[in-house]
Motif scaffolding. Structure first.
Motif, short mmCIF file in Angstrom:
data_model
loop_
_atom_site.label_atom_id
_atom_site.label_comp_id
_atom_site.label_asym_id
_atom_site.label_seq_id
_atom_site.Cartn_x
_atom_site.Cartn_y
_atom_site.Cartn_z
N GLN A 151 9.08 5.02 -12.44
CA GLN A 151 8.50 5.01 -11.10
C GLN A 151 9.65 5.20 -10.12
O GLN A 151 10.48 4.32 -9.96
CB GLN A 151 7.78 3.69 -10.83
CG GLN A 151 7.08 3.63 -9.49
CD GLN A 151 5.81 4.45 -9.48
OE1 GLN A 151 5.23 4.75 -10.49
NE2 GLN A 151 5.37 4.81 -8.31
N THR B 43 7.76 5.52 -4.13
CA THR B 43 6.60 4.75 -3.69
C THR B 43 6.44 4.93 -2.19
O THR B 43 7.38 4.70 -1.43
CB THR B 43 6.77 3.24 -4.00
OG1 THR B 43 7.01 3.10 -5.39
CG2 THR B 43 5.54 2.46 -3.61
N ASP C 241 5.38 3.79 1.35
CA ASP C 241 5.21 2.49 2.00
C ASP C 241 4.24 2.58 3.16
O ASP C 241 3.27 1.83 3.22
CB ASP C 241 6.57 1.96 2.47
CG ASP C 241 7.53 1.73 1.32
OD1 ASP C 241 7.09 1.29 0.25
OD2 ASP C 241 8.74 2.01 1.49
N PHE D 288 9.13 5.47 2.80
CA PHE D 288 8.98 5.41 1.35
C PHE D 288 10.18 4.72 0.73
O PHE D 288 11.20 4.49 1.39
CB PHE D 288 8.82 6.82 0.76
CG PHE D 288 9.90 7.77 1.18
CD1 PHE D 288 11.09 7.87 0.48
CD2 PHE D 288 9.73 8.58 2.31
CE1 PHE D 288 12.08 8.75 0.88
CE2 PHE D 288 10.72 9.46 2.71
CZ PHE D 288 11.89 9.55 1.99
N GLU E 64 13.36 4.39 -6.06
CA GLU E 64 13.72 3.25 -6.90
C GLU E 64 14.53 3.65 -8.12
O GLU E 64 14.42 4.77 -8.61
CB GLU E 64 12.44 2.55 -7.37
CG GLU E 64 11.57 2.06 -6.25
CD GLU E 64 10.19 1.62 -6.72
OE1 GLU E 64 9.87 1.77 -7.90
OE2 GLU E 64 9.45 1.12 -5.88
N GLU F 141 1.12 14.28 -5.61
CA GLU F 141 1.25 13.73 -6.95
C GLU F 141 0.95 14.79 -8.01
O GLU F 141 1.64 14.90 -9.02
CB GLU F 141 0.34 12.52 -7.12
CG GLU F 141 0.78 11.33 -6.28
CD GLU F 141 -0.20 10.17 -6.31
OE1 GLU F 141 -0.94 10.02 -7.30
OE2 GLU F 141 -0.19 9.40 -5.34
N ASP G 14 4.06 7.58 -6.45
CA ASP G 14 2.84 7.15 -5.79
C ASP G 14 2.97 7.58 -4.33
O ASP G 14 3.68 6.95 -3.55
CB ASP G 14 2.67 5.64 -5.91
CG ASP G 14 1.42 5.13 -5.21
OD1 ASP G 14 0.63 5.97 -4.71
OD2 ASP G 14 1.24 3.91 -5.15
N GLU H 68 0.90 2.45 1.40
CA GLU H 68 0.33 1.10 1.47
C GLU H 68 -0.51 0.96 2.74
O GLU H 68 -1.60 0.41 2.70
CB GLU H 68 1.47 0.07 1.46
CG GLU H 68 1.05 -1.36 1.34
CD GLU H 68 0.58 -1.73 -0.05
OE1 GLU H 68 -0.22 -2.67 -0.15
OE2 GLU H 68 1.00 -1.10 -1.03
N ASN I 15 -4.04 1.03 1.38
CA ASN I 15 -4.20 1.43 -0.03
C ASN I 15 -5.22 2.54 -0.23
O ASN I 15 -6.21 2.37 -0.94
CB ASN I 15 -4.58 0.21 -0.88
CG ASN I 15 -3.49 -0.82 -0.91
OD1 ASN I 15 -2.32 -0.49 -0.95
ND2 ASN I 15 -3.88 -2.08 -0.86
#
Length: 184
Positions: free
Chosen positions: A27, A30, A32, A50, A53, A120, A135, A139, A155
């Motif tokens: 992952q 992501t 945010d 974002f 990671e 994606e 992803d 959020e 979400n």
């Protein structure tokens, strides 16, 4: 002989770790938040925050990340324009994000929808899909209109189109006066 008996288990462990790393995507990205501020003409400024990671943080070429963001945040016939980007956020201009219509009370704004799954899917079809997962669904996604009206979603995989009217006091007074004179 003693050296080879130590070497073989260590080699097996190293090969196992490499196989696990190559078999399972990491992952790496992501989403945010996404804040979209809509101008009076229907254009918008989007700030997309974002998190990158793990080991992949510095391994993703910025050009690839930019390309995927532009695909994922495309909302009209005109592609978004990237204003700035770093390892935690991007600022874009979204031309014609909202269609505007004159109404008796002011101006109606109908925003474009936005499907974050497009980015994606594009990543899944890229050369790095076996080691990177992402992803792109934020959020929180917030729409901010010039009259201060705010609509927040949490979400979501796609941002729905919404309609909002910004009241023009002059038009509203004229509509009220016309309604009052018609009633009399």
């Amino acid at each position: 002989m003693a050296q080879s008996s130590i070497f073989l288990p260590r080699m097996a462990i190293v090969l196992f770790c490499i196989a696990v790393f190559l078999a399972a995507p990491v992952q790496a990205f992501t989403a945010d938040s996404l804040d979209i501020t809509i101008d009076k003409n229907g254009d918008a400024t989007a700030v997309f925050r974002f998190t990158l990671e793990g080991l992949i943080e510095n391994a993703i070429p910025q050009s690839m990340l930019e390309e995927q963001l532009l695909k994922g945040l495309s909302s009209s016939s005109e592609p978004p324009t990237l204003v700035s980007m770093d390892h935690s956020h991007a600022t874009l201009i979204l031309k014609k994000f909202a269609n505007t219509y004159d109404s008796a009370q002011g101006t109606d704004y109908q925003t474009s929808s936005m499907d974050f799954r497009k980015a994606e899917i594009a990543l899944q079809n890229s050369a790095v899909s076996s080691v990177i997962s992402a992803d792109f669904s934020p959020e929180t996604a917030t729409l901010i209109f010039s009259d201060g009206y705010v609509r927040t979603f949490t979400n979501i995989e796609s941002l729905p189109s919404i309609t909002h009217t910004i009241i023009d006091p002059v038009k509203a007074a004229a509509a009220k006066a016309a309604a009052t004179s018609t009633a009399a």
